[in-house]
Design an enzyme around this catalytic site. Structure first.
Site, PDB file in Angstrom:
ATOM      1  N   ARG A 133      22.578 -26.283  16.094  1.00  0.00           N
ATOM      2  CA  ARG A 133      21.854 -26.700  17.293  1.00  0.00           C
ATOM      3  C   ARG A 133      22.389 -26.027  18.566  1.00  0.00           C
ATOM      4  O   ARG A 133      21.624 -25.509  19.369  1.00  0.00           O
ATOM      5  CB  ARG A 133      21.992 -28.227  17.429  1.00  0.00           C
ATOM      6  CG  ARG A 133      21.050 -28.857  18.443  1.00  0.00           C
ATOM      7  CD  ARG A 133      21.411 -30.336  18.630  1.00  0.00           C
ATOM      8  NE  ARG A 133      21.530 -31.081  17.412  1.00  0.00           N
ATOM      9  CZ  ARG A 133      20.529 -31.740  16.813  1.00  0.00           C
ATOM     10  NH1 ARG A 133      19.336 -31.758  17.355  1.00  0.00           N
ATOM     11  NH2 ARG A 133      20.742 -32.388  15.685  1.00  0.00           N
ATOM     12  N   CYS A 166      -3.426 -36.437  12.761  1.00  0.00           N
ATOM     13  CA  CYS A 166      -4.024 -37.750  12.512  1.00  0.00           C
ATOM     14  C   CYS A 166      -2.937 -38.745  12.180  1.00  0.00           C
ATOM     15  O   CYS A 166      -2.796 -39.166  11.020  1.00  0.00           O
ATOM     16  CB  CYS A 166      -5.033 -37.641  11.386  1.00  0.00           C
ATOM     17  SG  CYS A 166      -6.334 -36.518  11.818  1.00  0.00           S
TER      18      CYS A 166
HETATM   19  N1  LLP Z   1      26.979 -27.792   8.717  1.00  0.00           N
HETATM   20  C1  LLP Z   1      26.419 -28.654   7.865  1.00  0.00           C
HETATM   21  C2  LLP Z   1      26.991 -28.843   6.542  1.00  0.00           C
HETATM   22  C3  LLP Z   1      25.280 -29.386   8.263  1.00  0.00           C
HETATM   23  O1  LLP Z   1      24.735 -30.257   7.430  1.00  0.00           O
HETATM   24  C4  LLP Z   1      24.737 -29.174   9.546  1.00  0.00           C
HETATM   25  C5  LLP Z   1      23.536 -29.906   9.981  1.00  0.00           C
HETATM   26  C6  LLP Z   1      25.340 -28.242  10.391  1.00  0.00           C
HETATM   27  C7  LLP Z   1      26.482 -27.562   9.937  1.00  0.00           C
HETATM   28  C8  LLP Z   1      24.816 -27.931  11.768  1.00  0.00           C
HETATM   29  O2  LLP Z   1      24.856 -29.017  12.606  1.00  0.00           O
HETATM   30  P1  LLP Z   1      24.423 -28.823  14.152  1.00  0.00           P
HETATM   31  O3  LLP Z   1      25.460 -27.972  14.816  1.00  0.00           O
HETATM   32  O4  LLP Z   1      23.099 -28.168  14.151  1.00  0.00           O
HETATM   33  O5  LLP Z   1      24.374 -30.198  14.675  1.00  0.00           O
HETATM   34  N2  LLP Z   1      17.103 -32.235  11.585  1.00  0.00           N
HETATM   35  C9  LLP Z   1      18.081 -32.901  12.428  1.00  0.00           C
HETATM   36  C10 LLP Z   1      19.426 -32.257  12.304  1.00  0.00           C
HETATM   37  C11 LLP Z   1      19.949 -32.225  10.894  1.00  0.00           C
HETATM   38  C12 LLP Z   1      21.315 -31.590  10.811  1.00  0.00           C
HETATM   39  C13 LLP Z   1      21.666 -31.335   9.398  1.00  0.00           C
HETATM   40  N3  LLP Z   1      22.912 -30.689   9.200  1.00  0.00           N
HETATM   41  C14 LLP Z   1      17.621 -32.896  13.878  1.00  0.00           C
HETATM   42  O6  LLP Z   1      16.550 -32.330  14.158  1.00  0.00           O
HETATM   43  O7  LLP Z   1      18.258 -33.476  14.729  1.00  0.00           O
END
Ligand code: LLP
Length: 430
Positions: free
Chosen positions: A292, A360
């Protein structure tokens, strides 16, 4: 403004130095815009801090589930980052982008035999093994192929990162990894250490996503270092790599905080070096896996308004030509977003409305309770900070084709992902 790549010039919203209404006119809506320089700056911010505070062996892995398409892998690859991939699809995309796959780490809590074989054939550097069944599947496939596969073990430190449940993954009862607290992670190590076609390089954990709390990574690192010390003392195992996962939160609205990532990395490094010295364990190469915080603020979505429905005595709805098919995050998590009327940034915000999509489904909401200037059919809307988990989670609900992605750079604009056509959408229907 919510991000430094957003500016107002002559009442119009600019993103990455480009007029957003002009881009919407040129490429059509719905449209994802991505700021290449911002992605590069975020990569450099991480890697500089990682090297400065953790040393030359530290590496940032871009968690490509946040946004996966060829151009992204080219960009992060040229910045020297590694990647986290979770499926054959992400691996295939990275390979097609000529990403150096020895810097790819293959995650996921259910890698099929086909995924495992495909990842090995694609030259994936490291497998992050999630569970015991998978461990043996990797061993058998590596044996069949006559290779020794480098691996990390995914363990759960038992940390609650105080984020939303869908993204909290480091707790003991998580579906990911093997728990340290129950003693099962030690058993997991023993199984792995005995396998001849696995080369165990270290450990991985990931506490969750949208993490703002100050000490979450220190708490996780403490449990991990204590576990590393146990493996070292009891079995003489040297953990070469410690991957602490991703998760730093980003700001979606002006009222939210900003995480000072270099500062957090420096504080984490100080904490870990002290503790490792006390525990007398060799200091591992540390990795972080941000998704993110690499791409979120590099994204902006453009829509065209279709209707402004005023339900007398109740509420107003502004419907746009996209919705949960290009951004399901409000529907899934009630996520916050900042919405702009990019053609009239200085007009008084007199319209209180829910900005909704065209699907929808009543929960197809981009953002409720927004104040915007008066709008009518044909006006544009822009939604900021959509670079992470928007295109990546896009769907074909209601048979709506995927929007295109335009990459913006100081050198010009280019299509990174073409707009899907109706025929492409039905190509597998027989
Ligand atoms: N590493 C692992 C093992 C992960 O499962 C994730 C995110 C990351 C790194 C990266 O995390 P970040 O830096 O992006 O927070 N769909 C959800 C987010 C799901 C995150 C899943 N894993 C949303 O839209 O908020």
């Amino acid at each position: 403004m919510i991000a430094t790549n957003l500016k107002i010039r002559d009442g119009v919203l600019e993103f990455a130095g480009y007029s957003t209404p002009a881009l919407a006119k040129k490429y059509g809506t719905p449209l994802y815009l991505m700021d290449e320089q911002r992605i590069r700056d975020n990569c450099r911010m991480y890697q500089t801090a990682m090297n400065e505070f953790f040393g030359e062996h530290a590496l940032t892995l871009y968690a490509s589930k946040a946004a996966s398409f060829k151009r992204i892998y080219e960009i992060v690859g040229s910045e020297g980052l590694g990647i986290d991939v979770v499926s054959s699809g992400e691996i295939h995309t990275a390979v097609k982008a000529c990403f150096p796959m020895e810097k790819a780490f293959f995650h996921g809590n259910n890698k099929t035999d086909a995924d495992i074989a495909f990842a090995m054939e694609s030259g994936v550097g490291y497998f992050v093994v999630d569970n015991v069944e998978e461990l043996y599947a990797i061993e058998h496939i590596a044996e069949r192929k006559g290779i020794v596969q480098r691996c990390l073990l995914r363990v759960t430190p038992g940390i609650d990162p105080h984020t939303y449940d869908a993204v909290a993954t480091g707790k003991v009862d998580s579906k990911f990894g093997v728990a340290i607290g129950t003693g099962q992670a030690e058993e997991f190590y023993n199984y792995a250490a005995a396998l001849p076609h696995l080369q165990l390089e270290g450990l991985h954990c990931h506490v969750g996503s949208m993490v703002f709390d100050e000490d979450v990574y220190e708490r996780a690192a403490q449990i991990m270092l204590e576990f590393i010390a146990l493996l070292h003392q009891k079995y003489g195992f040297e953990t070469k790599i410690l991957d602490l996962g991703g998760g730093y939160g980003v700001r979606y609205r002006e009222s939210e905080g900003v995480v000072d990532i270099p500062y957090r990395i420096s504080a984490l490094a100080d904490f870990m070096k002290d503790l490792a010295a006390k525990l007398e364990v060799p200091f591992p190469a540390v990795m972080l896996e941000p998704g993110r915080s690499i791409v979120a603020d590099a994204g902006l979505t453009m829509y065209t308004v279709g209707s402004v429905k005023r339900i007398k005595g109740y509420k107003n709805y502004v419907s746009v030509d996209g919705g949960m098919t290009d951004n399901p995050r409000y529907a899934l998590y009630k996520s916050n977003y900042t919405v702009f009327a990019p053609e009239r940034m200085e007009a008084p915000p007199t319209l209180h409305c829910d900005v909704v999509g065209r699907c929808c489904e009543s929960d197809d909401i981009i953002q409720p309770d927004v104040w915007l200037p008066e709008l009518r059919r044909g006006d544009l809307l822009a939604v900021a900070t959509t670079g992470a988990y928007n295109y990546a989670m896009a769907s074909h609900y209601n048979r709506i084709p995927n929007a295109s992605i335009i990459m913006l750079s100081p050198k010009g604009t280019s299509i990174a992902v073409k707009r899907e056509t109706l025929d492409q959408m039905i190509k597998n229907d027989v």
